[in-house]
Motif scaffolding. Structure first.
Motif, PDB file in Angstrom:
ATOM      1  N   THR A 248       0.820  -1.208   0.000  1.00 12.93           N
ATOM      2  CA  THR A 248       0.000   0.000   0.000  1.00 12.93           C
ATOM      3  C   THR A 248       0.859   1.266   0.000  1.00 12.93           C
ATOM      4  O   THR A 248       0.516   2.255  -0.660  1.00 12.93           O
ATOM      5  N   VAL A 249       1.980   1.244   0.722  1.00 12.21           N
ATOM      6  CA  VAL A 249       2.879   2.398   0.711  1.00 12.21           C
ATOM      7  C   VAL A 249       3.472   2.584  -0.680  1.00 12.21           C
ATOM      8  O   VAL A 249       3.542   3.703  -1.204  1.00 12.21           O
ATOM      9  N   THR A 250       3.892   1.505  -1.295  1.00 10.38           N
ATOM     10  CA  THR A 250       4.445   1.580  -2.643  1.00 10.38           C
ATOM     11  C   THR A 250       3.387   2.038  -3.640  1.00 10.38           C
ATOM     12  O   THR A 250       3.673   2.828  -4.554  1.00 10.38           O
ATOM     13  N   LEU A 251       2.166   1.552  -3.473  1.00  4.87           N
ATOM     14  CA  LEU A 251       1.057   1.985  -4.328  1.00  4.87           C
ATOM     15  C   LEU A 251       0.865   3.496  -4.217  1.00  4.87           C
ATOM     16  O   LEU A 251       0.746   4.194  -5.235  1.00  4.87           O
ATOM     17  N   ALA A 252       0.833   4.012  -2.987  1.00  3.29           N
ATOM     18  CA  ALA A 252       0.652   5.446  -2.786  1.00  3.29           C
ATOM     19  C   ALA A 252       1.810   6.238  -3.387  1.00  3.29           C
ATOM     20  O   ALA A 252       1.606   7.282  -4.026  1.00  3.29           O
ATOM     21  N   PHE A 253       3.032   5.753  -3.198  1.00  4.98           N
ATOM     22  CA  PHE A 253       4.217   6.425  -3.730  1.00  4.98           C
ATOM     23  C   PHE A 253       4.164   6.492  -5.259  1.00  4.98           C
ATOM     24  O   PHE A 253       4.378   7.553  -5.857  1.00  4.98           O
ATOM     25  N   LEU A 254       3.882   5.366  -5.905  1.00  2.99           N
ATOM     26  CA  LEU A 254       3.807   5.348  -7.361  1.00  2.99           C
ATOM     27  C   LEU A 254       2.657   6.220  -7.869  1.00  2.99           C
ATOM     28  O   LEU A 254       2.801   6.923  -8.881  1.00  2.99           O
ATOM     29  N   ALA A 255       1.535   6.189  -7.178  1.00  3.04           N
ATOM     30  CA  ALA A 255       0.384   6.996  -7.591  1.00  3.04           C
ATOM     31  C   ALA A 255       0.710   8.483  -7.545  1.00  3.04           C
ATOM     32  O   ALA A 255       0.356   9.240  -8.464  1.00  3.04           O
ATOM     33  N   VAL A 256       1.400   8.909  -6.487  1.00  2.00           N
ATOM     34  CA  VAL A 256       1.785  10.325  -6.363  1.00  2.00           C
ATOM     35  C   VAL A 256       2.735  10.717  -7.485  1.00  2.00           C
ATOM     36  O   VAL A 256       2.606  11.787  -8.087  1.00  2.00           O
ATOM     37  N   LEU A 257       3.722   9.865  -7.779  1.00  2.00           N
ATOM     38  CA  LEU A 257       4.670  10.168  -8.854  1.00  2.00           C
ATOM     39  C   LEU A 257       3.969  10.249 -10.210  1.00  2.00           C
ATOM     40  O   LEU A 257       4.229  11.161 -11.006  1.00  2.00           O
TER      41      LEU A 257
END
Length: 307
Positions: free
Chosen positions: A6-15
């Motif tokens: 979920t953290v990686t998902l949020a990080f990629l989504a923001v980028l």
């Protein structure tokens, strides 16, 4: 590990959202998740919010409406997320979907256009543009009023449109982000203190305040002193912090649908905001957004090391 995903998902989504935003051609072709949620809110409002109801019935109908909205939004997102996991590059596709729940690029662009209009086209042009990002009456706003409206919208929507969706993507994946966006959309449409929505929109407004809770010295001082006096907790804190950081006095009395809302003033600086103050607010916004992206990257790296 669920937390890492979920953290990686949020990080990629923001980028993805920072670089690409939500393409205009895609919006013209299929709309946007927020517009889909908005249509559902409109249907629920038209179906459940009847004039013949008393206040208790309207509040109960509003609670039912927000439950239906959240269940449909989160359920659809959960179905998509689990379905995409089975496909090649499914996680990347999920991140692309998640990026549509964040509004950092579009928020910057809309507010920047107001500053540009004040600098080159005058108050009338800027007043027209600011109507796209605020819900208040704008017909009588002067230059300072337009500038304050743009800065206040930037501050509040950094919380509503960027930080909070990222938090809920981190907590609950795509379903968590979709549930948050549904609540926030409902609040923007029916969470008003008008005769029609005071009771029907009560649950949407209170729930929006709740899900937004996790979201310089002068900025800290203004935040602690003024934010609790704002009628909206999730708007009060970012607006107070922005006011303190820029040396402005934001918020205060504003008109919505011809009704004056006597809100508290955030900050103790100048009321006479200008285009240069919008530019300064945008620079502060960019720094805060970069810090958010850095925090997500650090958290993802930490979870990688620990995992």
């Amino acid at each position: 590990m669920w937390e890492f995903m979920t953290v990686t998902l949020a990080f990629l989504a923001v980028l993805i959202e920072a670089v690409l935003g939500y393409p205009d051609w895609l919006f013209r072709a299929i709309g946007h998740p927020v517009t889909w949620m908005g249509r559902l809110v409109h249907i629920l409002d038209r179906t459940l919010n009847r004039v013949s109801m008393n206040d208790r019935e309207r509040r109960a109908a509003g609670i039912m409406a927000i439950l239906v909205l959240v269940v449909i939004a989160a359920g659809a997102a959960l179905f998509l997320e689990y379905g995409l996991r089975r496909l090649p590059f499914g996680f990347a596709m999920t991140a692309i979907l998640a990026s549509s729940l964040i509004a950092q690029r579009s928020l910057f662009s809309h507010v920047q256009r107001v500053a540009q209009a004040l600098e080159h086209d005058g108050v009338a042009g800027a007043r027209q543009l600011v109507t796209h990002i605020v819900g208040r009456d704008t017909d009588a706003l002067d230059e300072a009023g337009v500038a304050r409206a743009a800065i206040e919208s930037l501050a509040e929507n950094f919380s509503d449109g960027v930080v909070a969706p990222v938090v809920w993507l981190t907590v609950g994946g795509l379903a968590g982000g979709a549930a948050y966006k549904a609540i926030n959309t409902a609040d923007s449409m029916i969470g008003h203190r008008t005769p029609r929505y005071a009771e029907f929109g009560w649950a949407a407004a209170r729930l929006d305040d709740l899900v937004n809770l996790p979201a310089s010295q002068d900025a800290w001082s203004a935040l602690m002193r003024d934010a609790p006096r704002h009628r909206s907790p999730n708007a009060g804190y970012p607006e107070a912090a922005m006011a303190g950081a820029l040396g402005l006095a934001l918020a205060g009395p504003r008109a919505y649908g011809g009704v004056i809302v006597d809100d508290a003033i955030m900050g103790c600086g100048r009321r006479e905001a200008k285009a240069a103050d919008i530019r300064a607010a945008l620079r502060l916004y960019q720094r805060a957004d970069a810090m958010l992206i850095g925090l997500l990257a650090s958290l993802a790296l930490l979870l990688t090391v620990l995992g």
